[in-house]
Every structure is written in structure tokens, then in C-alpha cells.
Design an enzyme around this catalytic site. Structure first.
Site, PDB file in Angstrom:
ATOM      1  N   LYS A 177       0.768   4.729   8.461  1.00 40.45           N
ATOM      2  CA  LYS A 177       1.314   5.162   7.163  1.00 40.45           C
ATOM      3  C   LYS A 177       0.212   5.267   6.126  1.00 40.45           C
ATOM      4  CE  LYS A 177       2.563   1.995   4.542  1.00 40.45           C
ATOM      5  NZ  LYS A 177       2.014   1.116   3.474  1.00 40.45           N
ATOM      6  N   THR A 231       0.869  -1.172   0.000  1.00 46.62           N
ATOM      7  CA  THR A 231       0.000   0.000   0.000  1.00 46.62           C
ATOM      8  C   THR A 231       0.903   1.218   0.000  1.00 46.62           C
ATOM      9  OG1 THR A 231      -1.714  -1.170   1.219  1.00 46.62           O
ATOM     10  CG2 THR A 231      -1.835   1.234   1.182  1.00 46.62           C
ATOM     11  N   LYS A 274      -7.268   1.021  -2.763  1.00 47.53           N
ATOM     12  CA  LYS A 274      -6.857   0.503  -1.452  1.00 47.53           C
ATOM     13  C   LYS A 274      -6.970   1.577  -0.375  1.00 47.53           C
ATOM     14  CE  LYS A 274      -5.118  -1.914   1.880  1.00 47.53           C
ATOM     15  NZ  LYS A 274      -3.781  -2.526   1.908  1.00 47.53           N
TER      16      LYS A 274
END
Length: 316
Positions: free
Chosen positions: A257, A115, A189
Site C-alpha cells: 500500500k 502511513t 514517510k
């Protein structure tokens, strides 16, 4: 077995163990299981990990260990990445001396399943095209269980024809859905992470409420699981939280993150998503307590601390 770069980008030659060599960079919690499925299906597999010991299980099963992403790519027609942060993706792919694109022969395909930043995905796709290769961004959802059970959701971005030809490999890991051009997989995502973040906040708040109301939290979770409040988050993490099992299927530090990338994208888009911002702050509080190495189910700890309670305590 093919010379490098034949099966991946030649629609007349389907990808198969007989025609396609595969490499994998990043054999952590997720990557080890995902790469293992390719190896079990009969693909010749080369692996690289910054900590070589984390690849020993795959090597013991027949994989070959490379000493850099470049060396891994040079031994493959298709190379997958599953690393931690966008900075890792950049160095692993674009470094001129050790990066995967420096070793991937024309016709090869790089598939980043980390990701990461959508703009970086587009940059990598352009760099790959300049080398006569293709790059696909294909981040996944489903955590460690999804990786082990080969039932991940895979969000694919890039050239549609290349994504289609990768289907035999994606099917060994889960279900791939084509989302659009370079970066579209990453944006899909990120939307997934936004939905999960607020779902997790609602789940842990409900658990803490049930606890303070004197209910049996396990029975409460069972009761709501078949109604409108049932969710994949409840299914995957409810029992873990109740049993105080905070082992990472997906690390808090990686989720922070992800949510940071989401907020950055929202700022660029002029989009206000207050639920996302709240969830990100609660997860950041876990980092402040040194809990970045726990799983995302550790969010229960943050809400417990806000209320000076714990589901472990009895007789409050």
C-alpha cells in the site's frame, strides 16, 4: 482532568496526564504498544478497534473501550489513529455518523499516525479546522520493535505550534521531527519507505549471493554490519530472514500500500524512480503467493523463488 479541548490547543496549559485525555483508534501490531506507553505514563486512555478483542490488553491495563471512533474522540482532547489503509483513515476520521471529527470538541487535536495519502492528510486538516480543531499527520518508522521500545521516528506535518504542544505525547513513543504543513509528514514517510524498499532489495540480493557463493550467510551478515553495507534493515531483519521468522512487525500488504502511494505521488510529480518500481513489483509478487500477512522481511522469499533456491537448503 480537563473538559474536552483545553490542553491540546491552549499553549498556556501544557499537555500532561493531569490536564489531557487521550484516545487511540487502531490497536494492532504497532498501535497497541504505542497506546500502551501513553497509558503507562498515566494518561486517561479511551480505545477503539474494529476487532474489540485486539484492545483487551489495553483495557485490562486500565483503558476504556469505546464503540466507535466518534465515541472515542468525544472522550478525548487528543485522539490518535493507527489504522491500515487510506480508506480506513477516511472512514475513521470523516464519516459523518461514526468518524472521529464528528465527536471531537472544538480545540481538540486529531493525530493520524497511519502511513497514508498526503492529499487526504490535507483534506482532514481542512475539515478539522472547519470544526475548530486541529489535525496532524504523524506517520512513523521503526516497526514493531520501535513501537515496543518507544524509539520510533515520527514525521510530523501540520501546524508547527500544535506539533510543538504535542511533544510530551510524542516523546513517549519516539522522536518527532517537524516536516512542514499538512501532508508533509506523509510525504516524509513516503520518502522513508522508498529508501527502505531499495535497501531491502539490496540486502536480500546480497544474502542470496552469499548463500550461492557458499558462504556462511550469518557470518557474512556479521562481517558487513560494521562496514558501509550496515543498515537498520540488516539490524532489524537480517536475523529474522536467516531464521525464517516471517512474523509481521510490518505487514507486506501494508508496505505494498505504501509503495503504491509512493508511485502515485511520483506519477503526479513526473518523477522516475526505477528502484522503487522494482521493489514494489517484488513485494506485489508476495501478495500473489498469499503472503501479504507476513512481515516485510519475507522479500527474501521472492528473490529465492526467482533463483530457485532457498537459504534453508544445504549442499547446493
Amino acid at each position: 482532568m480537563s473538559s474536552s479541548g483545553t490542553a491540546a490547543n491552549d499553549s498556556s496549559l501544557p499537555i500532561s496526564p493531569d490536564t489531557t485525555r487521550v484516545a487511540w483508534v487502531g490497536t494492532g501490531v504497532m498501535g497497541q504498544s504505542m497506546a500502551g506507553h501513553l497509558l503507562a505514563a498515566g494518561y486517561a486512555l479511551t480505545v477503539y478497534n474494529r476487532t474489540p478483542s485486539k484492545a483487551h490488553g489495553l483495557v485490562a491495563s486500565g483503558a476504556r473501550l469505546a464503540d466507535s471512533p466518534r465515541a472515542a474522540a468525544a472522550a478525548a482532547d487528543v485522539i490518535f489513529l493507527m489504522v491500515g489503509f487510506p480508506s480506513d483513515v477516511r472512514s475513521t476520521t470523516l464519516d459523518s455518523s461514526t468518524g472521529a471529527l464528528a465527536g471531537l470538541a472544538p480545540g481538540g487535536v486529531l493525530v493520524d499516525m497511519t502511513t497514508s495519502d498526503p492529499t487526504l492528510a490535507a483534506e482532514i486538516a481542512a475539515a478539522a479546522a472547519g470544526n475548530g480543531c486541529a489535525a496532524i499527520d504523524a506517520p512513523v518508522s521503526g516497526g514493531d520493535r520501535g513501537a515496543r521500545n518507544a524509539c520510533l521516528s515520527i514525521f510530523a506535518g501540520g501546524d508547527a505550534a500544535v506539533v510543538g504542544r504535542l511533544a510530551p505525547l510524542f516523546k513517549l513513543m519516539g522522536n518527532a521531527v517537524y516536516m512542514g504543513g499538512p501532508g508533509a509528514g506523509q510525504r516524509a514517510k513516503l520518502g522513508n519507505q522508498i529508501a527502505i524498499a531499495s535497501t531491502m532489495v539490496g540486502l536480500v540480493e546480497g544474502m542470496v549471493f552469499a548463500h550461492k557463493a557458499g558462504l556462511d550467510v550469518g557470518r557474512w551478515m556479521e562481517a558487513i554490519s560494521t562496514g558501509a553495507a550496515g543498515s537498520k534493515s540488516l539490524e532489524l531483519n537480517g536475523k529474522r530472514m536467516l531464521e525464517r521468522d516471517m512474523e509481521a512487525g510490518f505487514y507486506v500488504r501494508h508496505f505494498v500500500k505504501d509503495l503504491g502511494i509512493c508511485l502515485s505521488e511520483c506519477q503526479t510529480m513526473g518523477l522516475a524512480l526505477p528502484g522503487l518500481a522494482l521493489a514494489q513489483q517484488l513485494y506485489v509478487s508476495l501478495l500473489a503467493h498469499g503472503e501479504g500477512g507476513l512481515g516485510t522481511q519475507a522479500l527474501i522469499l521472492a528473490v529465492e523463488r526467482l533463483n530457485n533456491t532457498s537459504l534453508e537448503k544445504k549442499g547446493e
